[in-house]
Design a protein around this motif. Sequence first.
Motif, PDB file in Angstrom:
ATOM      1  N   MET A   6       4.300   0.682  -6.747  1.00 13.57           N
ATOM      2  CA  MET A   6       5.008  -0.642  -5.920  1.00 13.57           C
ATOM      3  C   MET A   6       4.119  -1.652  -6.663  1.00 13.57           C
ATOM      4  SD  MET A   6       5.060  -1.034  -1.665  1.00 13.57           S
ATOM      5  CE  MET A   6       3.480  -1.364  -1.405  1.00 13.57           C
ATOM      6  N   ARG A   7       5.178  -2.435  -6.672  1.00 10.83           N
ATOM      7  CA  ARG A   7       3.781  -4.106  -6.593  1.00 10.83           C
ATOM      8  C   ARG A   7       3.904  -4.767  -5.474  1.00 10.83           C
ATOM      9  NH1 ARG A   7       7.340  -6.949  -8.296  1.00 10.83           N
ATOM     10  NH2 ARG A   7       5.896  -8.898  -9.685  1.00 10.83           N
TER      11      ARG A   7
ATOM     12  N   HIS B 160      -0.164  -6.794  -8.169  1.00 11.00           N
ATOM     13  CA  HIS B 160      -1.308  -5.125  -9.209  1.00 11.00           C
ATOM     14  C   HIS B 160       0.463  -4.019  -8.932  1.00 11.00           C
ATOM     15  CE1 HIS B 160      -4.878  -5.975  -9.581  1.00 11.00           C
ATOM     16  NE2 HIS B 160      -5.123  -6.271  -8.734  1.00 11.00           N
ATOM     17  N   GLU B 161       0.376  -3.011  -8.918  1.00  8.37           N
ATOM     18  CA  GLU B 161       0.811  -2.052  -8.922  1.00  8.37           C
ATOM     19  C   GLU B 161       0.300  -1.347  -8.200  1.00  8.37           C
ATOM     20  OE1 GLU B 161       3.772  -0.702  -9.823  1.00  8.37           O
ATOM     21  OE2 GLU B 161       4.494  -2.255 -11.238  1.00  8.37           O
ATOM     22  N   VAL B 162       0.842  -0.836  -6.642  1.00  6.73           N
ATOM     23  CA  VAL B 162      -0.543  -0.067  -5.781  1.00  6.73           C
ATOM     24  C   VAL B 162       1.005   1.387  -4.960  1.00  6.73           C
ATOM     25  CG1 VAL B 162      -1.695  -2.093  -5.260  1.00  6.73           C
ATOM     26  CG2 VAL B 162       0.467  -1.325  -3.754  1.00  6.73           C
TER      27      VAL B 162
ATOM     28  N   ALA C 235       2.999   3.618  -3.094  1.00  4.21           N
ATOM     29  CA  ALA C 235       3.950   3.273  -1.862  1.00  4.21           C
ATOM     30  C   ALA C 235       3.102   3.297  -1.038  1.00  4.21           C
ATOM     31  CB  ALA C 235       5.595   3.818  -2.672  1.00  4.21           C
TER      32      ALA C 235
ATOM     33  N   ALA D 236       4.977  -7.471  -0.489  1.00  3.22           N
ATOM     34  CA  ALA D 236       4.546  -6.122  -1.572  1.00  3.22           C
ATOM     35  C   ALA D 236       5.915  -5.509  -1.221  1.00  3.22           C
ATOM     36  CB  ALA D 236       3.915  -5.330  -0.566  1.00  3.22           C
ATOM     37  N   GLU D 237       6.552  -4.810  -2.387  1.00  2.29           N
ATOM     38  CA  GLU D 237       7.834  -4.385  -1.969  1.00  2.29           C
ATOM     39  C   GLU D 237       8.083  -3.902  -0.689  1.00  2.29           C
ATOM     40  OE1 GLU D 237       7.834  -1.982  -6.060  1.00  2.29           O
ATOM     41  OE2 GLU D 237       8.612  -4.374  -7.192  1.00  2.29           O
TER      42      GLU D 237
ATOM     43  N   GLU E  30       4.818 -13.023  -8.152  1.00  2.00           N
ATOM     44  CA  GLU E  30       3.467 -14.126  -9.022  1.00  2.00           C
ATOM     45  C   GLU E  30       3.707 -14.881  -8.881  1.00  2.00           C
ATOM     46  OE1 GLU E  30       6.097 -10.333 -10.881  1.00  2.00           O
ATOM     47  OE2 GLU E  30       6.261 -11.489  -9.808  1.00  2.00           O
TER      48      GLU E  30
ATOM     49  N   CYS F 140      10.716  -7.932  -4.128  1.00  2.00           N
ATOM     50  CA  CYS F 140      12.382  -7.635  -4.556  1.00  2.00           C
ATOM     51  C   CYS F 140      13.733  -7.593  -5.341  1.00  2.00           C
ATOM     52  CB  CYS F 140      12.875  -6.261  -3.663  1.00  2.00           C
ATOM     53  SG  CYS F 140      11.743  -5.341  -3.706  1.00  2.00           S
TER      54      CYS F 140
END
Length: 338
Positions: free
Chosen positions: A1-2, A15-17, A19, A125-126, A311, A336
């Motif tokens: 997730m972002r 970042h992509e981290v 989930a 985060a998402e 962002e 999201c």
Amino acid sequence: MRAFVLTAPGTYAVHEVPAPAAAAGEVVVDVERVGVCGTDVEFFTGEMAYLHQGHSAYPMRLGHEWSGRVAAVGDGVTPAWIGRRVMGDTMLGCGACRRCRRGHQHVCEKRQEVGVRGERSGALAEQLAVPASSLHFLPDSVDAVLGALVEPGGNALRAARATATRRGDRALVLGPGTIGLLAAMFLRAAGTEVHLMGRVDSSLAFARALGFEHVWTEDSVPRLPFDAVVDASNAAHLPDLALELVEPAGRVVYVGLAGEPSRVDTRTLALKDVTAVGILSASPALDATIQAYADGSVHPRPLVAATVGLEEVGPVLAGRRPAGAGPGPKVHVEPCPA
């Protein structure tokens, strides 16, 4: 997730981290809205006291004013939570110490604070993993925007209640930011005559637009008998001014925090027979805040000036106003976007 990750003062990235997974007793929430708070700004600048006390460390994921929908549950959690719209308590006590047993988990020495203290990642985060015990159900009348305003509203409601004002009493709120305006709204809803003091013309004009008639600067505050004064500012000299302005036998409530030590003359406190109250955390007032939003006795929606994506969080924390932002003090994040 972002996720928005803060790696050092002023240094960040989306970042992509991995989930989160729901551990025993936890749920995973799809985050819908997150409020950007002054505490987040202090982490961004590196001034937050927890960083210097060893309670927090970079890298970290911020975000403690949130709302969302439960997506998954861990062992020991009823599946009935899945699909429910919720917000969550920021303060997560250990559950075993004397303070927690007395219902004061928000001041537990070993507490975690979502997105603030300990290793509990925040909501920018998402998805977000939190204990099911921290959840508060949101009725249909409290949408994602209002849901993300419950946490600051709980702090403000506690401050308003701490004034112990009665219908027809007069209260002065110092600092027309999010907490100050919310406290003023709760006081007004209880029948208190509310006065606000600030220093920026635009914020004073916004307070007037919300229907507050008695709005002042520091040099124009009338010498009226204020039964209570709420300091919701971040100015180091205003706690002492609050004590000066309050009526003898009145109450001063401190919910704002300055970046340096504030000082009051306890001789004045004693000789005026004033009660001073400090407020930390929304925990004891979350359900009452949700109810006030649901029944329409308090309308906080105009406080949200803009909604941005992950962002754009960094520039907001750096003090940049989003393009097209309204006059309110609060910026929300939609991790999201639809």
